[in-house]
Design an enzyme around this catalytic site. Structure first.
Site, PDB file in Angstrom:
ATOM      1  N   SER A 121       0.853  -1.188   0.000  1.00 47.35           N
ATOM      2  CA  SER A 121       0.000   0.000   0.000  1.00 47.35           C
ATOM      3  C   SER A 121       0.896   1.249   0.000  1.00 47.35           C
ATOM      4  CB  SER A 121      -0.947  -0.042   1.195  1.00 47.35           C
ATOM      5  OG  SER A 121      -1.976   0.912   1.063  1.00 47.35           O
ATOM      6  N   HIS A 123      -7.554  -5.518  -1.052  1.00 44.04           N
ATOM      7  CA  HIS A 123      -6.406  -4.848  -0.433  1.00 44.04           C
ATOM      8  C   HIS A 123      -5.939  -5.566   0.840  1.00 44.04           C
ATOM      9  CE1 HIS A 123      -3.839  -1.340  -0.586  1.00 44.04           C
ATOM     10  NE2 HIS A 123      -4.073  -1.036   0.669  1.00 44.04           N
TER      11      HIS A 123
END
Length: 654
Positions: free
Chosen positions: A516, A628
């Protein structure tokens, strides 16, 4: 007995021990034990019960390898409520007499959260409700196009928005009669009951167009009339609120967006008799709540703001300097540390005596167990030993703290893990790990990924650079508008310091990885230095201009963090690692989930094609059905494949 090194597959052996819940008399403890199953490619979470006075009395309450979570005792009886997916969708169940659980709800989209009423006669719960024309299944349903009229139309957690809203319900424990308290085109979050058991405390956004609304309001709902009383006026981001047992106060964890999503939370106290708000933590520069970047624990629950029985104080988790501790804040604003140390407290339950805690504690060398802690005497007793038989076989590496002062004047904290089987006089490669967020915190907590790298003979360095939580408001805000600036200098300064202090590290064999924001920083680093001989970028950002429009948070996150919009494409491009692709010489492995809506996979595609077009060394691995959260809660088989890919890449190039 000689021990073996940790492998990715040990994720399937180790258990998460979380969600402690104490009975109203403080004698019985229920908790959740979560395991991963590679054969079924799924998770199982079972409820376990034990006595505080006899931990050897532990029994398993649920069977069948379902996910049973969020156990809560009735305030008045030995009845346990919990959420289980045993019928396919997560529903509310009751368990008493330790027989077969009884199902309380049959909501089409399941139950998301619940709270017992103080008198133990009702449970309030929340459920996602579909639009009326979607509630009944239709045979031979045709594929329909998605008509989008709002900017917040997708979520990494829940996918595309289909017109559904979260509403609040109650169910009577005796009659099983259900009542819907809220309706309409807005969602509600359940927080607590008022002390009279006749009203419920919730938050909501009282506005239809929420594309540019990032605050919410505190409301009281009447169970009988369904009338709403609004307590705030859309000025705060409210994450938590709790009612004192005597009904005199509401404590609220919130902030006023002074630094957007980099803002520290505060505790506000509302005295209901005078409707007076007081900020209890104005002089306390810490992050209230857990913010640890970790990859192992499952079904953890932030207990929020936990009132003492006498309504004089609130206990809560506090993140600071790489630790998560338990503190108590009194109604007059004084503070007391209840449980501190070089550790990650990932959950707790407060005993009715107000001086005893059951806490879930992890360290860099231990996945976590539940401990009974006497506050006044500092006496600590371990209650669970769920991982002992596995850990007895494994060589687990303890992290060693490093602290140094950056030449720019601020102190930096990090940790160094030596390779498994470390031997003086030998030389070893080093891998630098970078957390996501950027507003998160590496901590004294177990990281399975780091352990699998040390088992392959790598040292691991991880630090909290500018932008990390846990070091004050100024520090966490310093990254905004400066991605790739001070944060990059912090990470490189940590590498320099670590090499200087540890001559056994081979400075010609350095690797870097992160996910990320950590993936963004990995991309940035290899575009600005060739010191690293291998890199792995995970669920990353490479182009802020496209991220603005494709991420589920893109348009506002980019404006908050880069402090630029599409009218300032020069600034967006300046902070985009893709702009520096010609300078990348480091072999780069790109890992990304197909259904990542936070950092969509087009970010990885752009970077991969740009590198391949320039004949750079790169490989792209796409993980099907993964969002994610792949590294933390993705499908077990994909989590193992990811860990193996990272290790193999560094094996090949370091």
């Amino acid at each position: 007995m000689s021990k073996r090194v940790i492998t990715p597959e040990d994720l399937l052996q180790l258990r998460s021990v979380t969600s402690p819940a104490l009975s109203s008399n403080g004698e019985q403890l229920v908790y959740v034990e979560t395991t991963l199953h590679n054969e079924k490619n799924a998770y199982a979470a079972e409820l376990m019960k034990t006595s505080l006075t006899d931990p050897h009395s532990t029994v398993q309450l649920t069977q069948g390898e379902h996910v049973n979570r969020l156990p809560q005792w009735s305030p008045k009886e030995e009845i346990l409520a919990f959420i289980s997916n045993r019928t396919g969708t997560p529903q509310l169940f009751l368990l008493s007499g330790w027989g077969e659980p009884k199902q309380l709800t049959e909501e089409k989209k399941g139950v998301t959260d619940f709270k017992w009423s103080p008198d133990g006669t009702q449970i309030a719960y929340t459920s996602v409700q579909l639009p009326e024309d979607e509630k009944e299944d239709k045979e031979d349903k045709q594929l329909e196009p998605l008509v989008v009229n709002k900017m917040k139309y997708k979520s990494d957690a829940s996918g595309f928005w289909q017109g559904e809203y979260t509403h609040v319900f109650t169910v009577d424990i005796q009659s099983h009669k259900h009542s819907q308290l809220t309706s309409g085109e807005m969602s509600y979050t359940l927080l607590d009951w008022m002390s009279d058991s006749q009203q419920v405390l919730v938050t909501s956004v009282n506005q239809k167009d929420t594309d540019f609304v990032f605050t919410n309001d505190l409301l009281i709902l009447s169970v009988e009339t369904k009338e709403q009383v609004q307590l705030t006026d859309q000025t705060h981001v409210i994450s938590e609120a709790s009612v004192s047992p005597d009904g005199a106060y509401i404590a609220m964890r919130a902030h006023e967006r002074a630094y957007e999503n980099a803002t520290h939370f505060e505790i506000y106290l509302l005295e209901l008799a005078t409707t007076t708000w007081t900020k209890l933590t104005a002089d306390w520069d810490v992050q209230l709540g857990p913010v640890v970047a970790a990859d192992f624990l499952q079904n953890t629950v932030d207990p929020g703001l936990v009132w003492s029985q006498d309504s004089k104080s609130i206990s809560l988790l506090v993140s600071s300097n790489g630790n998560v501790d338990v503190y108590q804040v009194s109604v007059d604003g004084t503070r007391e540390a209840l449980l501190t140390g070089e550790q990650h407290v990932y959950g707790f339950a407060l005993h009715p005596d107000g001086q005893t805690l059951v806490a879930g504690i992890s360290t860099s060398g231990h996945p976590g167990d539940l401990y009974l802690t006497k506050v006044k005497t500092n006496e600590v007793t371990r209650l669970t030993t769920s991982n002992d038989s596995v850990l007895d076989e494994l060589e687990v590496v303890q992290a060693e703290e490093i602290r140094f002062t950056h030449e720019e004047g601020h102190e930096l904290q990090g940790w160094l893990m030596k390779p498994s089987g470390f031997s003086e006089g030998e030389s070893y490669p080093l891998i630098v790990e970078i957390h996501g967020g950027p507003h998160a915190m590496y901590a004294n907590s177990y990281m399975h990924e780091f352990q699998t790298l040390t088992s392959r003979g790598f040292a691991v360095l991880y630090i909290n650079p500018r932008g990390s939580l846990g070091y004050g408001q100024e520090f966490v805000n310093a990254v905004r508008g400066d991605y790739g600036g001070g944060d990059y200098r912090d990470i490189m300064a940590a590498v320099d310091y670590t090499l200087e202090q540890n001559p056994w590290i081979d400075e010609t064999r350095l690797g870097v990885t992160g996910g990320s924001y950590g993936g963004f920083m990995t991309n940035w680093i290899v575009g600005h230095t060739n010191r690293f001989k291998a890199a792995v970028t995970q669920r990353s950002i490479c182009n802020w201009t496209s991220f603005y429009g494709v991420s589920d948070i893109g348009y506002y996150f980019t404006e908050w963090q880069i402090q630029a919009d599409l009218n300032e494409t020069d600034k967006l491009w300046k902070h985009s690692p893709l702009a520096y692709v010609n300078q990348i010489e480091t072999p780069l492995l790109i890992l990304h989930g197909e259904k990542d809506y936070r950092c969509p996979i087009e970010q990885a595609e752009q970077l991969y094609i740009a590198l391949k077009r320039r004949e750079k060394t790169t490989t792209f691995i796409r993980f099907p059905e993964a969002n994610h959260e792949l590294s933390r809660s993705g499908k077990p088989s994909l989590r193992l494949r990811r860990l193996e890919a990272i290790g193999q890449w560094f094996d090949q190039y370091l």
